[in-house]
Design a protein around this motif. Structure first.
Motif, PDB file in Angstrom:
ATOM      1  N   ALA A   1       0.840  -1.210   0.000  1.00 32.99           N
ATOM      2  CA  ALA A   1       0.000   0.000   0.000  1.00 32.99           C
ATOM      3  C   ALA A   1       0.870   1.253   0.000  1.00 32.99           C
ATOM      4  O   ALA A   1       0.576   2.222  -0.699  1.00 32.99           O
ATOM      5  CB  ALA A   1      -0.914  -0.016   1.223  1.00 32.99           C
ATOM      6  N   ALA A   2       1.975   1.198   0.791  1.00 31.70           N
ATOM      7  CA  ALA A   2       2.871   2.363   0.852  1.00 31.70           C
ATOM      8  C   ALA A   2       3.515   2.610  -0.505  1.00 31.70           C
ATOM      9  O   ALA A   2       3.625   3.763  -0.944  1.00 31.70           O
ATOM     10  CB  ALA A   2       3.945   2.132   1.903  1.00 31.70           C
ATOM     11  N   ILE A   3       3.916   1.526  -1.175  1.00 29.22           N
ATOM     12  CA  ILE A   3       4.540   1.682  -2.505  1.00 29.22           C
ATOM     13  C   ILE A   3       3.538   2.286  -3.490  1.00 29.22           C
ATOM     14  O   ILE A   3       3.857   3.219  -4.231  1.00 29.22           O
ATOM     15  CB  ILE A   3       5.086   0.323  -3.013  1.00 29.22           C
ATOM     16  CG1 ILE A   3       6.331  -0.067  -2.205  1.00 29.22           C
ATOM     17  CG2 ILE A   3       5.429   0.384  -4.501  1.00 29.22           C
ATOM     18  CD1 ILE A   3       6.798  -1.486  -2.410  1.00 29.22           C
TER      19      ILE A   3
ATOM     20  N   LYS B   1       4.084   5.750  -5.320  1.00 27.89           N
ATOM     21  CA  LYS B   1       4.092   5.821  -6.797  1.00 27.89           C
ATOM     22  C   LYS B   1       3.088   6.865  -7.280  1.00 27.89           C
ATOM     23  O   LYS B   1       3.354   7.630  -8.210  1.00 27.89           O
ATOM     24  CB  LYS B   1       3.755   4.446  -7.396  1.00 27.89           C
ATOM     25  CG  LYS B   1       4.961   3.533  -7.465  1.00 27.89           C
ATOM     26  CD  LYS B   1       4.599   2.224  -8.120  1.00 27.89           C
ATOM     27  CE  LYS B   1       5.808   1.308  -8.187  1.00 27.89           C
ATOM     28  NZ  LYS B   1       5.457  -0.037  -8.625  1.00 27.89           N
ATOM     29  N   SER B   2       1.928   6.861  -6.634  1.00 29.32           N
ATOM     30  CA  SER B   2       0.903   7.840  -7.003  1.00 29.32           C
ATOM     31  C   SER B   2       1.401   9.264  -6.730  1.00 29.32           C
ATOM     32  O   SER B   2       1.206  10.181  -7.542  1.00 29.32           O
ATOM     33  CB  SER B   2      -0.363   7.544  -6.203  1.00 29.32           C
ATOM     34  OG  SER B   2      -1.275   8.555  -6.343  1.00 29.32           O
ATOM     35  N   GLN B   3       2.092   9.405  -5.576  1.00 30.02           N
ATOM     36  CA  GLN B   3       2.649  10.741  -5.230  1.00 30.02           C
ATOM     37  C   GLN B   3       3.686  11.176  -6.260  1.00 30.02           C
ATOM     38  O   GLN B   3       3.707  12.331  -6.683  1.00 30.02           O
ATOM     39  CB  GLN B   3       3.334  10.673  -3.862  1.00 30.02           C
ATOM     40  CG  GLN B   3       2.379  10.811  -2.700  1.00 30.02           C
ATOM     41  CD  GLN B   3       3.140  10.869  -1.376  1.00 30.02           C
ATOM     42  OE1 GLN B   3       4.067  11.624  -1.223  1.00 30.02           O
ATOM     43  NE2 GLN B   3       2.734  10.031  -0.452  1.00 30.02           N
ATOM     44  N   ILE B   4       4.541  10.214  -6.669  1.00 28.19           N
ATOM     45  CA  ILE B   4       5.589  10.543  -7.654  1.00 28.19           C
ATOM     46  C   ILE B   4       4.950  10.983  -8.972  1.00 28.19           C
ATOM     47  O   ILE B   4       5.345  11.992  -9.569  1.00 28.19           O
ATOM     48  CB  ILE B   4       6.537   9.338  -7.876  1.00 28.19           C
ATOM     49  CG1 ILE B   4       7.431   9.164  -6.644  1.00 28.19           C
ATOM     50  CG2 ILE B   4       7.405   9.544  -9.122  1.00 28.19           C
ATOM     51  CD1 ILE B   4       8.324   7.957  -6.687  1.00 28.19           C
ATOM     52  N   ALA B   5       3.923  10.204  -9.402  1.00 25.50           N
ATOM     53  CA  ALA B   5       3.258  10.551 -10.675  1.00 25.50           C
ATOM     54  C   ALA B   5       2.661  11.947 -10.597  1.00 25.50           C
ATOM     55  O   ALA B   5       2.826  12.765 -11.519  1.00 25.50           O
ATOM     56  CB  ALA B   5       2.175   9.528 -10.971  1.00 25.50           C
TER      57      ALA B   5
ATOM     58  N   PHE C   1      13.743   6.775  -3.635  1.00 25.73           N
ATOM     59  CA  PHE C   1      14.671   6.076  -2.759  1.00 25.73           C
ATOM     60  C   PHE C   1      13.891   5.206  -1.766  1.00 25.73           C
ATOM     61  O   PHE C   1      14.235   4.051  -1.521  1.00 25.73           O
ATOM     62  CB  PHE C   1      15.547   7.110  -2.018  1.00 25.73           C
ATOM     63  CG  PHE C   1      16.440   6.516  -0.971  1.00 25.73           C
ATOM     64  CD1 PHE C   1      17.585   5.818  -1.336  1.00 25.73           C
ATOM     65  CD2 PHE C   1      16.141   6.632   0.385  1.00 25.73           C
ATOM     66  CE1 PHE C   1      18.403   5.259  -0.372  1.00 25.73           C
ATOM     67  CE2 PHE C   1      16.954   6.075   1.342  1.00 25.73           C
ATOM     68  CZ  PHE C   1      18.094   5.385   0.973  1.00 25.73           C
ATOM     69  N   GLU C   2      12.814   5.789  -1.226  1.00 24.89           N
ATOM     70  CA  GLU C   2      11.999   5.042  -0.252  1.00 24.89           C
ATOM     71  C   GLU C   2      11.352   3.817  -0.896  1.00 24.89           C
ATOM     72  O   GLU C   2      11.304   2.746  -0.290  1.00 24.89           O
ATOM     73  CB  GLU C   2      10.919   5.966   0.327  1.00 24.89           C
ATOM     74  CG  GLU C   2      11.474   6.931   1.362  1.00 24.89           C
ATOM     75  CD  GLU C   2      10.488   8.010   1.777  1.00 24.89           C
ATOM     76  OE1 GLU C   2      10.943   9.001   2.353  1.00 24.89           O
ATOM     77  OE2 GLU C   2       9.282   7.857   1.510  1.00 24.89           O
ATOM     78  N   ILE C   3      10.895   3.978  -2.149  1.00 28.99           N
ATOM     79  CA  ILE C   3      10.315   2.818  -2.856  1.00 28.99           C
ATOM     80  C   ILE C   3      11.389   1.763  -3.057  1.00 28.99           C
ATOM     81  O   ILE C   3      11.156   0.559  -2.859  1.00 28.99           O
ATOM     82  CB  ILE C   3       9.697   3.249  -4.206  1.00 28.99           C
ATOM     83  CG1 ILE C   3       8.440   4.080  -3.955  1.00 28.99           C
ATOM     84  CG2 ILE C   3       9.354   2.051  -5.073  1.00 28.99           C
ATOM     85  CD1 ILE C   3       7.784   4.629  -5.198  1.00 28.99           C
ATOM     86  N   GLY C   4      12.581   2.225  -3.446  1.00 25.06           N
ATOM     87  CA  GLY C   4      13.710   1.301  -3.636  1.00 25.06           C
ATOM     88  C   GLY C   4      14.003   0.539  -2.367  1.00 25.06           C
ATOM     89  O   GLY C   4      14.212  -0.682  -2.397  1.00 25.06           O
ATOM     90  N   GLN C   5      13.924   1.260  -1.242  1.00 25.48           N
ATOM     91  CA  GLN C   5      14.178   0.602   0.048  1.00 25.48           C
ATOM     92  C   GLN C   5      13.106  -0.437   0.336  1.00 25.48           C
ATOM     93  O   GLN C   5      13.400  -1.518   0.835  1.00 25.48           O
ATOM     94  CB  GLN C   5      14.171   1.647   1.180  1.00 25.48           C
ATOM     95  CG  GLN C   5      15.370   2.558   1.190  1.00 25.48           C
ATOM     96  CD  GLN C   5      16.645   1.840   1.567  1.00 25.48           C
ATOM     97  OE1 GLN C   5      17.436   1.473   0.684  1.00 25.48           O
ATOM     98  NE2 GLN C   5      16.855   1.575   2.838  1.00 25.48           N
ATOM     99  N   LEU C   6      11.864  -0.079  -0.004  1.00 16.08           N
ATOM    100  CA  LEU C   6      10.751  -1.008   0.251  1.00 16.08           C
ATOM    101  C   LEU C   6      10.834  -2.248  -0.639  1.00 16.08           C
ATOM    102  O   LEU C   6      10.416  -3.336  -0.254  1.00 16.08           O
ATOM    103  CB  LEU C   6       9.404  -0.307   0.029  1.00 16.08           C
ATOM    104  CG  LEU C   6       8.997   0.714   1.092  1.00 16.08           C
ATOM    105  CD1 LEU C   6       7.800   1.519   0.620  1.00 16.08           C
ATOM    106  CD2 LEU C   6       8.661   0.037   2.406  1.00 16.08           C
TER     107      LEU C   6
END
Lengths: 112, 308
Positions: free
Chosen positions: B220-222, B226-230, B299-304
């Motif tokens: 859910a966080a990813i 992703k939505s925030q990045i878009a 970076f946070e997505i990469g970490q996740l």
């Protein structure tokens, strides 16, 4: 009889001169009156214009207008963008809800 | 007697002539007065006309200013209306973002609940794994299912069959996926590090349960990130266009200012150009900050997603 000719001739000339003077005087009087009227009209017009100027007391907003229009443009674009974002987020949410619905239909918890 | 009469008439004529001359002189004075009066009126008229011209110019300028003021008032009113509408739309966007996060979490929760349920139900049942490559496991009992493997009890002891080796039918039945497997590996690794730090002992089932909970939250966080990045990427593009527009306006006004100076005209485009340029700079700064946030989110997505 001859002696009478000269004085009467002079009298005639004087009458003619006087008549010409009267005409000029009348002409000048008419001109004065016309100019006076014109001056009155112009003064009246001037008073009206001065009154309009007093009523219209304002300042130059050109710079402020440019500034507010710049900001308004940016804000309008921002609003359009936010509306599009809202639609996209709404579509994304509908997408998740649809995925959940489809998943629920396909993989119901009531069945194995 | 006759002579006397003629003389008298002659004298009368002369006297009359003199009277006419005097009268004429009086008339000449009147004419002079009239001419003076006309001159004075003409002078006043010229003064009044010149003042009228000045006042009319002033009035024309004020009318122009009034028009500008009216346009300014209209623009200000519109600005306020757009500002309040924008505020409303932003509030709605915020609410919708929360709803979107909840909707994505609902989906991932349900999917994991279903997976957990189907895997828990399968525990202890028999399964035919004869189609698994290089193995003949018929009627074997399932001891445990993790996102990585299917553990069965063989006569020789417990054995784990990686999900990738299972037939598609079983992969589908137990809802195995690469995405889940990667996230699970990471979640387990994190839990093990935490466990080692706390010096705790956790059994495999508990570990599995915790990892699954964590990966639901991670998914859910990813999705949210992703939505925030878009969204931020779209914002950055829009702001870049805005900055370019302002910079172009600033350049245009600067050119107008320079041209006016060359022609010796007084022109006030310089302050406009500066304002537009300042606004563009502010936007550029905001873009830089937004880009940093995007990098941080990536970076946070990469970490996740990182597989240890």
């Amino acid at each position: 009889m001859k002696k009478m000719i000269i004085p009467f001739l002079c009298l005639g000339i004087a009458v003619m001169g006087l008549s010409s003077c009267r005409e000029k005087e009348k002409e000048l009087e008419a001109k004065e009156s016309k100019l006076g009227e014109e001056l009155d009209q112009k003064r009246k017009k001037l008073n009206e214009v001065v009154r309009s100027v007093d009523e219209l007391e304002t300042e130059d907003y050109s710079e402020k207008l440019v500034e507010v229009n710049l900001k308004l443009d940016a804000l309008t674009r921002g609003l359009e963008f936010e509306k599009t974002e809202l639609e996209k987020l709404s579509a994304e949410k509908r997408g998740f809800m649809k995925r959940l619905e489809d998943y629920r239909k396909k993989y119901s918890m009531g069945e194995d | 007697m006759k002579k006397l009469t003629f003389e008298n008439i002659g004298m009368g004529g002369v006297l009359g002539l003199m009277s006419f001359f005097l009268w004429s002189c009086e008339n000449a004075d009147d004419i002079q007065e009239l001419e003076d009066s006309i001159d004075s009126i003409t002078g006043s008229l010229v003064d009044v006309e010149s003042r009228l011209e000045e006042e009319e110019e002033k009035l024309a300028r004020l009318k122009e200013w009034k028009e500008v003021e009216e346009r300014y008032q209209a623009s200000s009113a519109k600005f306020e209306a757009v500002e309040s509408e924008l505020k409303l739309v932003k509030e709605k966007t915020k609410e919708l973002s929360i709803a979107l996060k909840a909707a994505s979490l609902d989906f991932f929760k349900y999917r994991n609940q279903y997976r957990s349920m189907v895997r828990a139900k399968a525990k202890g049942t028999l399964i035919d794994l004869s189609s698994v490559k290089g193995a003949e496991y018929k009627g074997v009992r399932i001891s445990r299912i993790t996102p990585l493997e299917l553990r069965v009890l063989l006569p020789s002891g417990p054995k784990g069959v990686p999900y990738a080796l299972l037939p598609e039918e079983h992969q589908h039945r137990f809802q195995f996926s690469d995405e889940e497997a990667n996230a699970y590996r990471q979640a387990v690794a994190k839990l093990r590090i935490a466990r080692a730090k706390e010096n705790r002992v956790i059994d495999a089932d508990k570990e599995n349960e915790e990892a699954i909970t964590q990966l639901t939250e991670n998914a859910a966080a990813i999705a949210d990130k992703k939505s925030q990045i878009a969204s931020m990427t779209r914002r950055i593009k829009a702001k870049e266009l805005e900055a370019e527009r302002l910079e172009s306006l600033s350049r245009q006004w600067q050119i107008e200012e320079n041209n006016s100076k060359r022609r010796g005209k007084k022109y006030s485009a310089n302050s406009r150009a500066t304002k537009a340029s300042d606004e563009a700079n502010k936007i550029r700064l905001a873009i830089l900050r937004a880009k940093e946030i995007v990098l941080q989110l990536r970076f946070e997505i990469g970490q996740l997603l990182k597989v240890n």
